[in-house]
Structure formats: C-alpha cells, structure tokens
Design an enzyme around this catalytic site. Structure first.
Site, PDB file in Angstrom:
ATOM      1  N   ASP A 219      96.179  -0.584  31.788  1.00  0.00           N
ATOM      2  CA  ASP A 219      96.882   0.065  30.679  1.00  0.00           C
ATOM      3  C   ASP A 219      96.123  -0.176  29.377  1.00  0.00           C
ATOM      4  OD1 ASP A 219      99.112   1.321  29.334  1.00  0.00           O
ATOM      5  OD2 ASP A 219      99.711  -0.675  28.690  1.00  0.00           O
TER       6      ASP A 219
ATOM      7  N   ASP B  99      88.643  -9.931  29.462  1.00  0.00           N
ATOM      8  CA  ASP B  99      88.269  -9.988  28.035  1.00  0.00           C
ATOM      9  C   ASP B  99      86.809  -9.596  27.838  1.00  0.00           C
ATOM     10  OD1 ASP B  99      88.007 -12.296  29.501  1.00  0.00           O
ATOM     11  OD2 ASP B  99      88.475 -13.675  27.880  1.00  0.00           O
TER      12      ASP B  99
END
Ligand code: NAP
Length: 382
Positions: free
Chosen positions: A268, A244
C-alpha cells in the site's frame, strides 16, 4: 452484436467525475477495436456511502450478486472515515471475493512529469498481497473490554507487558496466503518474461510475519524452473530488500527493479510512493484478482476536496479499465486505450496534477481530458 456486461461502481468523492470522463473512452475503444461487433452494457452498482443512503447497508447483496455473475467489475474510489466509523468497503470487497493479488503497474512514458532525472528507467509492477496482514482489520480500541482482555492474556499467558490502555492490532500472515499470492505473481512474471523479482519485507524486525513472508516467497519461487535465487544464467533472478531500503532504492536506482512482491501494508505504502515517480496518484492504475472474480480500480482514493469540480485526473481509472479489457482477453482494446492516453499526455493535454509539475503547463478539466482521449481512440488506426 455481442454485449459485454460490465458492472461499474463509480464511487464516492471524485468517483463520478472520473467515471463521466472515462465512460465514452471505453465504449469508443470497444467499438473501434471490434469493428462494432461488440458493445458494452454498463451495470451501475453502489457500495459504501451511496449504498448506505439508498439501501441502508455498505455492500448491498445485488452488488455482490452482479459482480459474482459477471466475475469482473470496474470500481472508483470509496471513502472510509478515519479513526472511527465503518471499516473500509474497499478492503471488505477484496476479502468478500478473496481478491488475493493486487497488481499495480508503475511505468513512466514520455510527457509524464517526474522528480527523477532518468524517469525512463521506471517500469515496475507492484504485486501486493491483498487479504492478510494488518489489513485484516483485527483490532480493538484502547481501554475497551476487548483490548483489556488481550492485554491481560499477553501478561498472564504470554508473559508480555503492554500498557493497559493500548489499542491492539493483530498482523496475521499465513504460509498458505503467502504461497498462493507468490505463485500467482511469479507465474505472471515468468509468462511476461520480466527481468527481476524482488521480495519486499520488514523481516529484520517482524521476523515471524514479514520475515516468514520472505522465506515462504523464496520457497514458492523455487517451484518455477525459470526463476533462480542463485544467479543462474538465463533465469529470472529473485532477490529481497528490506522495506525501508526499498523506498530509497525505487527512487535512487529504479532501473534495478522490475517486479516487487509485497505484503499488504508495505504494498500500500510503496504503491503511492512509486506513483509519485510517474506524475502521481492520478496516473496509477490497479487490479484486484482472485480465482473467481477480478475488480479493477485506481490506486488513489476519493480525494473528496475535489469532488464535483471536474478537475482530477481520470487516467488512473482509464488505465484500470484498460487492464480490465486485457483480463477479458481484449488486449487490442486495452492497448488502444493505453496508446490514446499516452498520445494525449505527450501532446501536453493534462489535468491540474500533472500540469503543475511541468513548465508552462496548462490544466484542462477532467472532462476535457477525457474527450481528448476519446478523439485519439477514434483517430487511431486499429
Ligand atoms: P486520495 O483520495 O488518494 O487523495 C490524496 C491526494 O492525491 C489528493 O489530495 C490529490 O493530491 C491526489 N489525488 C488523488 N486522486 C487524484 C486524481 N484522480 N487526480 C489527481 N490527483 C489525485 O487519498 P486520501 O485523501 O488519503 O483519502 C481520501 C479517501 O479515499 C479516504 O476516505 C480513504 O479512505 C479513501 N481511499 C479509498 C481508496 C479506494 O477506494 N481504493 C484508496 C485510498 C484511499 P493534491 O491534493 O496534491 O492535488
């Protein structure tokens, strides 16, 4: 004259548009950089929806055989239904050929729009583990007998309560799978003399998958004399970031990042986010590499709403082709393609996706853009 056989899967949705705009660029670049001593013979192949139509299977054996025979392929995007329907053929191809390294360069060059004030700092290569993690597709629909069996097992054997109608997915990440991926990526980074390597993980929450990925990655990197986790002068530093935080870092401090080592799913997500820093998915190329086969494909999907409109940006596909030529040892051809793309965009010739981000931008068609790149390859003084 030598003939280079290149299997090509144009793909679904906008796949035909980008393939039609790109084909001549590759042919012209080979002609130009080899002085006519080599020519491409394209081997058209099908997979996914088109294969289902023509062969009644998602991946025909002749497609598999042709790729194994050539050991390379150029591939457009393939559509995967969301929720139900068949599993991703893109993912299956990576598993079928054991393409365990995905490489996605993210480099800004002059002319590309960017939401950043200092886009010139963006020069990263995302390495994404390509065969493990939630992408293995081991999951069961909530309420089915299979899902209930797992729920019962979790309760009865493992002492874990899960809502009985839960859908269940499994996230396998192995030491061997992580090590071979990291060995390949760090080896690449050392050879390319890159600046810094960052392991991206969510190991604070998923300790025995993402956390283990971090540990195994550090351990594997220790095999390389030229890499140091201890800040030894003259060696490539390796560090790690929680995923994050990493999403913020690439936007706020792109200059601090260079090589990113990611598990499959993080890689991804991060690939698309980083593509936004250099204009979007239309300019983000990629390669899937295994020990025997390599398949080159853009980061983006089939963008079906634009299919057949001759509108989308073929740059990602064109630059994936340039990576294919590099891989084949034809670096001059890859370089000629990249240079022509950069010159075209610098001249303000761009498709809708980039034009809408620049002041007074005027969009050209996908095919017109392709022609402009061909002209620049032809005019180049290679
Ligand atoms: P997508 O096809 O990548 O498209 C998302 C958006 O990205 C598009 O609506 C468009 O944005 C922009 N975009 C994508 N390609 C572009 C291009 N060449 N030029 C300019 N802009 C481009 O993602 P999706 O809509 O989520 O997925 C569609 C299908 O593709 C799904 O079936 C998915 O499974 C599949 N997929 C395949 C692959 C693959 O083959 N490797 C990868 C990802 C997804 P705007 O609408 O803002 O113009």
């Amino acid at each position: 004259m030598d003939t280079i056989r290149i299997p090509v899967i144009a793909g679904d949705g906008t796949g035909e548009d980008i393939w039609n705009a790109s084909r001549e660029i590759f042919e012209e670049a080979v002609l130009k950089t080899t002085g006519g001593s080599k020519r491409i013979e394209w081997v058209p192949l099908v997979a996914g929806l088109k294969a289902l139509d023509s062969h009644n299977v998602l991946l025909p054996q002749e497609t598999v055989d042709a790729i194994l025979d050539s050991t390379i392929a150029l591939k457009g995007p393939l559509t995967t239904p969301v929720g139900g329907g068949f599993r991703s053929v893109n993912v299956y191809l990576r598993q079928r050929f054991d393409l365990y390294v995905c490489i996605r360069p993210i480099r800004w060059f002059r002319g590309l729009p960017s939401p950043l004030v200092n886009p010139e700092a963006v020069d990263m290569v995302i390495f994404r583990e390509n065969t493990e993690d939630l992408y293995r597709g081991i999951e069961w629909k909530g309420g089915t007998a299979e899902a209930r069996t797992v729920v019962d097992f979790l309760r009865d054997v493992m002492g874990v309560e899960v809502d009985p109608d839960s859908g269940i997915g499994i996230k396998p990440m192995s030491r061997a799978g992580t090590e071979r991926f990291v060995r390949w990526a760090v080896g690449w980074a050392v050879k390319a003399n890159r600046r810094v390597i960052t392991i991206v993980h969510k190991g604070n929450i998923m300790k025995y998958t993402e956390g283990a990925f971090r540990e195994w990655a550090y351990e594997t990197a220790r095999e390389f004399d030229d890499v140091s986790a201890e800040g030894v002068q003259g060696k490539i530093p390796i560090n790690d970031r929680i995923a994050d935080n990493m999403f913020m870092q690439v936007i706020a401090r792109p200059a601090d990042y260079d090589i990113l080592l990611c598990p499959n799913l993080n890689g991804d997500y991060l690939s698309d986010a980083c593509a936004a820093l250099i204009g979007g998915l239309g300019v983000a190329p990629g390669a899937n590499i295994g020990d025997d086969v390599a398949v080159f494909e853009p980061t983006h999907g089939s963008a079906p709403k634009y299919a057949g409109l001759d509108m989308v940006n073929p740059t990602s596909f064109i630059l994936s082709g340039a990576m294919l030529f590099d891989h084949m040892g034809m670096v001059e051809t890859g370089t000629a393609i990249r240079r022509a793309v950069e010159e075209t965009i610098r001249a303000g010739i761009m498709t809708y996706d980039l034009a809408r981000q620049v002041r007074d931008g005027r969009a050209v068609k996908c095919s017109e853009y392709g022609k402009a790149v061909v002209e620049r390859v032809s005019a180049s003084g290679v």
